[in-house]
Scaffold this motif. Structure first.
Motif, PDB file in Angstrom:
ATOM      1  N   LEU A   7       0.842  -0.912   0.013  1.00 34.43           N
ATOM      2  CA  LEU A   7      -0.233   0.214  -0.394  1.00 34.43           C
ATOM      3  C   LEU A   7       1.019   1.380   0.015  1.00 34.43           C
ATOM      4  O   LEU A   7       0.644   2.444  -0.830  1.00 34.43           O
ATOM      5  N   ALA A   8       2.104   0.911   0.949  1.00 29.28           N
ATOM      6  CA  ALA A   8       2.733   2.734   0.669  1.00 29.28           C
ATOM      7  C   ALA A   8       3.306   2.496  -0.808  1.00 29.28           C
ATOM      8  O   ALA A   8       3.952   3.681  -0.836  1.00 29.28           O
ATOM      9  N   ALA A   9       3.636   1.862  -1.052  1.00 32.32           N
ATOM     10  CA  ALA A   9       5.085   1.627  -2.568  1.00 32.32           C
ATOM     11  C   ALA A   9       3.467   2.074  -3.527  1.00 32.32           C
ATOM     12  O   ALA A   9       3.687   2.660  -4.011  1.00 32.32           O
ATOM     13  N   ALA A  10       2.492   1.761  -3.750  1.00 33.28           N
ATOM     14  CA  ALA A  10       1.490   2.397  -4.771  1.00 33.28           C
ATOM     15  C   ALA A  10       0.918   3.648  -3.777  1.00 33.28           C
ATOM     16  O   ALA A  10       0.759   4.482  -4.951  1.00 33.28           O
ATOM     17  N   SER A  11       1.362   4.201  -2.863  1.00 38.45           N
ATOM     18  CA  SER A  11       0.777   5.772  -2.878  1.00 38.45           C
ATOM     19  C   SER A  11       2.543   6.525  -3.244  1.00 38.45           C
ATOM     20  O   SER A  11       2.203   7.164  -3.682  1.00 38.45           O
ATOM     21  N   LEU A  12       3.753   5.961  -2.724  1.00 38.01           N
ATOM     22  CA  LEU A  12       4.475   6.597  -3.989  1.00 38.01           C
ATOM     23  C   LEU A  12       4.177   6.666  -5.430  1.00 38.01           C
ATOM     24  O   LEU A  12       3.957   7.857  -6.035  1.00 38.01           O
ATOM     25  N   ARG A  13       4.066   5.426  -6.603  1.00 42.08           N
ATOM     26  CA  ARG A  13       3.796   5.351  -7.301  1.00 42.08           C
ATOM     27  C   ARG A  13       2.786   6.392  -7.439  1.00 42.08           C
ATOM     28  O   ARG A  13       2.898   7.390  -8.312  1.00 42.08           O
ATOM     29  N   ALA A  14       1.641   7.286  -6.796  1.00 39.68           N
ATOM     30  CA  ALA A  14       0.613   7.949  -7.096  1.00 39.68           C
ATOM     31  C   ALA A  14       1.073   8.902  -7.148  1.00 39.68           C
ATOM     32  O   ALA A  14       0.689   9.824  -7.258  1.00 39.68           O
ATOM     33  N   LEU A  15       1.921   9.410  -6.553  1.00 37.71           N
ATOM     34  CA  LEU A  15       2.828  10.487  -6.187  1.00 37.71           C
ATOM     35  C   LEU A  15       3.196  11.058  -7.895  1.00 37.71           C
ATOM     36  O   LEU A  15       4.510  11.626  -7.387  1.00 37.71           O
ATOM     37  N   GLY A  16       4.128   9.889  -8.023  1.00 38.24           N
ATOM     38  CA  GLY A  16       5.276  10.066  -9.387  1.00 38.24           C
ATOM     39  C   GLY A  16       5.997   9.437  -9.152  1.00 38.24           C
ATOM     40  O   GLY A  16       6.987   8.873 -10.317  1.00 38.24           O
ATOM     41  N   LEU A  17       6.742   8.293  -7.714  1.00 44.49           N
ATOM     42  CA  LEU A  17       7.887   7.711  -7.577  1.00 44.49           C
ATOM     43  C   LEU A  17       7.615   6.818  -8.726  1.00 44.49           C
ATOM     44  O   LEU A  17       7.313   5.309  -8.151  1.00 44.49           O
TER      45      LEU A  17
END
Length: 136
Positions: free
Chosen positions: A97-107
């Motif tokens: 879930l944390a990685a998905a949130s980071l991808r949503a930021l553009g990472l």
């Protein structure tokens, strides 16, 4: 009738869809090529289980602010949106879930360790007693 688009299982499936998650051995390889290894386990979990060598410890509650290159609260390693990041939690659920949130930021290169720290230990990879590189 159960709605398959609701609940934590659906959220987790959505977070992992199309993402190449890493095994413990692939995580070691990623860090050798410069990926940031980010440990989101709690202080008590790390005290009990051990530290991940080379990991940056970032509390889940501030993860996005510390890793977003555009954030005034970013860490020095958050240089741009192309940084490869491998998130680790205890068992590999909250890290997805944390990685998905980071991808949503553009990472876009953010992923996580399959099975979390427990898989790292089962693979016989090294642990440390500390001190951890904690980023508040």
């Amino acid at each position: 009738m159960e709605d398959q688009n609701r609940g934590v299982a659906a959220l987790l499936a959505h977070a992992r869809a199309g993402v190449r998650r890493l095994t413990p051995e692939e995580t070691v390889t990623a860090t050798r090529r410069g990926a940031l290894l980010v440990d989101t386990r709690t202080d008590p979990q790390r005290a009990e289980q051990g530290e991940l060598p080379g990991a940056l410890v970032i509390d889940r509650t501030v993860l996005e602010w510390r890793l977003d290159p555009a954030s005034a609260a970013r860490i020095p390693e958050a240089v741009d949106y192309d940084v490869e990041i491998v998130v680790v939690c205890r068992q590999g659920y909250s890290s997805s879930l944390a990685a998905a949130s980071l991808r949503a930021l553009g990472l876009w290169r953010a992923t996580d360790l399959i099975g979390g720290f427990e898989a790292w230990r089962r693979a016989g990879l090294p642990c440390a007693d500390g001190p951890a590189d904690v980023r508040r």
